[in-house]
Design an enzyme around this catalytic site. Structure first.
Site, PDB file in Angstrom:
ATOM      1  N   ASP A 177      30.830  49.921   4.518  1.00  0.00           N
ATOM      2  CA  ASP A 177      31.718  48.835   4.937  1.00  0.00           C
ATOM      3  C   ASP A 177      32.891  49.322   5.783  1.00  0.00           C
ATOM      4  OD1 ASP A 177      29.983  47.391   3.436  1.00  0.00           O
ATOM      5  OD2 ASP A 177      31.435  46.634   2.001  1.00  0.00           O
ATOM      6  N   ASP A 213      29.229  44.999  -4.902  1.00  0.00           N
ATOM      7  CA  ASP A 213      28.000  44.815  -4.124  1.00  0.00           C
ATOM      8  C   ASP A 213      27.451  46.138  -3.600  1.00  0.00           C
ATOM      9  OD1 ASP A 213      30.339  44.729  -2.385  1.00  0.00           O
ATOM     10  OD2 ASP A 213      28.969  44.190  -0.756  1.00  0.00           O
ATOM     11  N   HIS A 214      28.082  47.266  -3.986  1.00  0.00           N
ATOM     12  CA  HIS A 214      27.565  48.583  -3.604  1.00  0.00           C
ATOM     13  C   HIS A 214      27.172  49.425  -4.815  1.00  0.00           C
ATOM     14  CE1 HIS A 214      28.504  48.137   0.713  1.00  0.00           C
ATOM     15  NE2 HIS A 214      29.272  47.194   0.189  1.00  0.00           N
ATOM     16  N   HIS A 245      26.154  45.905   5.593  1.00  0.00           N
ATOM     17  CA  HIS A 245      25.891  44.461   5.594  1.00  0.00           C
ATOM     18  C   HIS A 245      25.237  43.996   6.881  1.00  0.00           C
ATOM     19  CE1 HIS A 245      28.219  43.262   1.962  1.00  0.00           C
ATOM     20  NE2 HIS A 245      28.909  44.367   2.242  1.00  0.00           N
ATOM     21  N   HIS A 270      38.963  50.061   4.222  1.00  0.00           N
ATOM     22  CA  HIS A 270      38.315  48.946   3.519  1.00  0.00           C
ATOM     23  C   HIS A 270      38.658  49.059   2.028  1.00  0.00           C
ATOM     24  CE1 HIS A 270      35.185  46.028   2.500  1.00  0.00           C
ATOM     25  NE2 HIS A 270      34.661  46.900   1.661  1.00  0.00           N
ATOM     26  N   HIS A 311      33.131  48.861  -4.625  1.00  0.00           N
ATOM     27  CA  HIS A 311      32.877  47.420  -4.689  1.00  0.00           C
ATOM     28  C   HIS A 311      31.550  47.102  -5.385  1.00  0.00           C
ATOM     29  CE1 HIS A 311      35.818  46.244  -1.218  1.00  0.00           C
ATOM     30  NE2 HIS A 311      36.407  46.301  -2.393  1.00  0.00           N
ATOM     31  N   HIS A 328      31.604  53.396  -1.958  1.00  0.00           N
ATOM     32  CA  HIS A 328      32.881  52.866  -2.469  1.00  0.00           C
ATOM     33  C   HIS A 328      32.625  51.982  -3.681  1.00  0.00           C
ATOM     34  CE1 HIS A 328      31.600  49.602   0.199  1.00  0.00           C
ATOM     35  NE2 HIS A 328      32.566  48.815  -0.241  1.00  0.00           N
TER      36      HIS A 328
HETATM   37 FE    FE Z   1      30.193  45.415   0.812  1.00  0.00          FE
HETATM   38 ZN    ZN Z   2      32.929  46.683   0.273  1.00  0.00          ZN
END
Ligand code: FE
Ligand code: ZN
Length: 255
Positions: free
Chosen positions: A133, A60-61, A171, A114, A58, A56
């Site tokens: 996530d 942090d990915h 995570h 999410h 985001h 996805h």
């Molecule tokens: Fe994440």
């Molecule tokens: Zn995420």
């Protein structure tokens, strides 16, 4: 030869995951939170990155994608939803697509909630689920872009996978998830066993994943929103699974 999987920390609490096909030497990174730890893991193993499978959009990915693509010239596989801005995508995938990583096959499951673009990658041959996530160990992702019924439906898709599949999530939230889950189900024996295991692993500074999907089905309250026992704990007897799921997720948000 069997595939090899390596899981290691990235950023504050993200996981990096590499899956390697020893026959073809192909190696995929599931998401790319940041390049540094992924490069370090590849160099430790003597592997070369051939693919990045993004779950996805985001930051942090995908934060490490540009640097990794620059360094390895790898293929970048991204979710179908072109309205989300994932740079450097070479291939877009949707529900039911199968992505080849060398000789390994990853089946794409759309698991929105999410985010709207979220996909999970299922390596049936390796019995490995990369759920990022959507599904965490003893928890699930926050519902940012989708709806609660949509997220519950996504969790049902993952719950339908066999018990002996391993869950690799995005995570290291397990300890916090366990703490919350025990407030709902203090007497769930599978959860209590997982709580002990998680304390041991964290004390030894080890990751709490992968976990077995069969264990998650027993211990993860977010996978059991349709279980009368859970509804009763929330004093929601007779409520729909979607309503129970919403209540669980909103309590977790506030915890
Ligand atoms: Fe994440
Ligand atoms: Zn995420």
């Amino acid at each position: 030869m069997a595939a090899e999987i390596r899981t290691f920390p990235c950023l504050n609490d993200n996981f990096g995951h590499l899956i390697h096909d020893a026959d073809t030497l192909a190696t995929a990174s599931i998401d790319a939170p940041e390049a540094g730890p992924i490069v370090a893991a590849l160099e430790r193993e003597g592997w070369t990155l051939t693919d990045i499978l993004i779950t996805h959009h985001h930051g942090d990915h995908v934060g490490g994608v540009a640097e990794l693509k620059q360094k390895y010239g790898c293929r970048v596989v991204a979710p179908h939803d072109k309205t989300t801005k994932i740079a450097n995508a070479d291939l877009r995938v949707a529900n039911g697509d199968v992505v080849k990583v060398g000789g390994l096959l990853a089946r794409v499951l759309e698991t929105p909630g999410h985010t709207l673009d979220h996909v999970s990658y299922v390596f049936d041959g390796e019995k490995a689920l990369f759920a990022a996530d959507t599904l965490f160990s003893i928890g699930c992702g926050r519902v940012f872009e989708g709806t609660y019924p949509m997220m519950w439906d996504s969790l049902l898709k993952l719950r339908a996978l066999p018990d002996d599949f391993r869950l690799y999530c995005g995570h290291e939230y397990t300890a916090s998830n366990v703490k919350f889950a025990l407030t709902v189900e203090p007497d769930n024996a599978a959860l209590q066993a997982r709580a002990d295991e998680v304390s041991r692993l964290r004390a030894a500074n080890k990751p709490t994943i992968p976990s077995l999907l069969g264990e998650e089905k027993k211990a993860n309250v977010f996978l059991r929103a349709d279980d009368a026992v859970v509804a009763q704990k929330l004093h929601m007897q007779g409520a729909s699974a979607e309503e129970v799921f919403r209540e669980l997720r909103e309590r977790k948000n506030k915890s």
